[in-house]
Design an enzyme around this catalytic site. Structure first.
Site, short mmCIF file in Angstrom:
data_model
loop_
_atom_site.label_atom_id
_atom_site.label_comp_id
_atom_site.label_asym_id
_atom_site.label_seq_id
_atom_site.Cartn_x
_atom_site.Cartn_y
_atom_site.Cartn_z
N THR A 1 2.49 3.19 5.45
CA THR A 1 2.84 1.78 5.62
C THR A 1 2.24 0.99 4.46
OG1 THR A 1 0.85 1.38 6.94
CG2 THR A 1 2.88 1.97 8.14
N GLY A 2 2.78 -0.21 4.27
CA GLY A 2 2.26 -1.07 3.21
C GLY A 2 2.55 -2.52 3.52
N TYR B 1 -9.64 3.66 6.61
CA TYR B 1 -8.63 3.24 5.66
C TYR B 1 -9.14 2.08 4.81
CZ TYR B 1 -4.22 1.72 3.68
OH TYR B 1 -3.23 1.36 2.79
N SER C 1 0.79 -1.24 0.00
CA SER C 1 0.00 0.00 0.00
C SER C 1 0.82 1.28 0.00
CB SER C 1 -0.96 0.00 1.20
OG SER C 1 -2.01 -0.92 0.97
#
Length: 348
Positions: A301-302, A152, A52
């Protein structure tokens, strides 16, 4: 402290890589192994899947298109992509897509497998953005009024990717490459469309698959369809991207401001680990975190199967962090480890 933090990774993480930068230069550290079979060391310049974090690149391209007057951030996405969303949906603006206030529904395990066996069996499946959106909108919207709450999710960015493709006639990966990667000379960062490999040095990604006897077996899932969050990068390239983005090399002032503008609305379902403490904490593709000592950092973040990563910086760029680690739990952020790394990087 940062080396201690990354060396404290739990057994369910096979490798950790982190880079912290500041006025005095940068420091990189590694822990674990890049390959559980050979015991190869984690390469400091290793590539990893962004998951992401790709959203920040997508948001940047959409904001560039807004700066070129090719899209109005406050106009409904339905004006640009007729028929993509159900006819009974209220107008959802481009800005609401980018700052996670659209209320669009998300995919569920019924749509795409999230169990280890299913992940392994389907890791090479290709799902076009239109298919992902079509599956998601079969579910109820998360809230009724767009712009009234923040939560989110990925669906808004699938739609944003479709918007880029409609406006430019090219894939969003090609636009990211032409508009960001090439101008910034991010030579080892790639935005593949279907290539399942990771070129160059990298730590392998694994998933623990339960066995009939109650044990688990690590399956190498390094190679997988890149999907909608399939960019590949390094900590050095992410640091360069953040620096260039924050300094306005990619966006004019008005569009740059959108990255750092957090809507003043409630955050839906944040729980104990909600950085906003019940209020929105995402701008357009960036998240805002205020650390216990009062320092505010911005980044993203991902995660994808076998890989979790992130990039964060203070707004003045005096301290910056990029990291990657390899969980065997099928993706997702190990918040304990993330918090250790971020706290160590910004509270040395």
């Amino acid at each position: 402290m940062l080396q201690q933090a990354i060396s404290s990774a739990p057994n369910r993480v096979t490798a950790v890589l982190a880079r912290v930068s500041g006025p005095d230069g940068h420091w990189s550290g590694v822990s674990g192994v890049a390959d559980t079979v050979t015991g190869e060391q984690v390469p400091v310049d290793g590539r990893f899947r962004l998951g992401s974090v790709t959203k920040t690149f997508i948001a940047t391209v959409v904001l560039q298109l807004a700066a070129e007057h090719r899209v109005d951030l406050d106009s409904p996405v339905q004006d640009y992509l007729p028929g993509v969303l159900p006819a009974d949906y209220p107008p959802i603006s481009i800005r609401q897509l980018l700052n996670f206030t659209s209320g669009l529904p998300e995919l569920t395990p019924e749509d795409l497998p999230t169990d280890p066996q299913g992940i392994v069996a389907h890791r090479f499946d290709d799902h076009p953005l239109s298919q992902l959106v079509g599956m998601a909108v079969r579910h109820p919207r998360l809230f009724d009024q767009p712009g009234s709450m923040q939560v989110y999710g990925a669906t808004g960015y699938y739609v944003a990717g479709m918007l880029i493709e409609k406006l430019t006639g090219q894939s969003y990966q090609r636009e990211i490459t032409d508009r960001i990667l090439l101008p910034l000379h991010l030579r080892v960062t790639t935005a593949p469309e279907t290539d399942p490999t990771i070129p160059g040095p990298h730590a392998h990604g694994y998933i623990a698959v339960p066995q009939p006897d109650g044990s688990s077996r690590l399956v190498d899932i390094t190679e997988q369809n890149p999907g909608a969050g399939g960019m590949i990068s390094t900590t050095a390239d992410l640091d360069h991207f953040m620096t260039s983005l924050f300094r306005g090399r990619l966006l004019p002032p008005d569009q740059l401001a959108a990255l750092f503008t957090v809507p003043d609305v409630p955050y839906l379902g944040g729980g104990a680990n909600d950085p906003g403490h019940g209020r929105a904490y995402y701008g357009a593709g960036l998240m805002r975190i205020t650390l216990p000592d009062g320092v505010t950092v911005w980044g993203k973040t991902g995660s994808t199967f076998g890989y979790t990563d992130g990039m964060f910086a203070t707004r003045d760029l005096r301290r910056r962090l990029a990291y990657s680690f390899n969980p065997v739990t099928g993706g997702g952020n190990d918040l304990t480890l993330v918090n250790r790394i971020v706290s160590a990087a910004f509270n040395p």
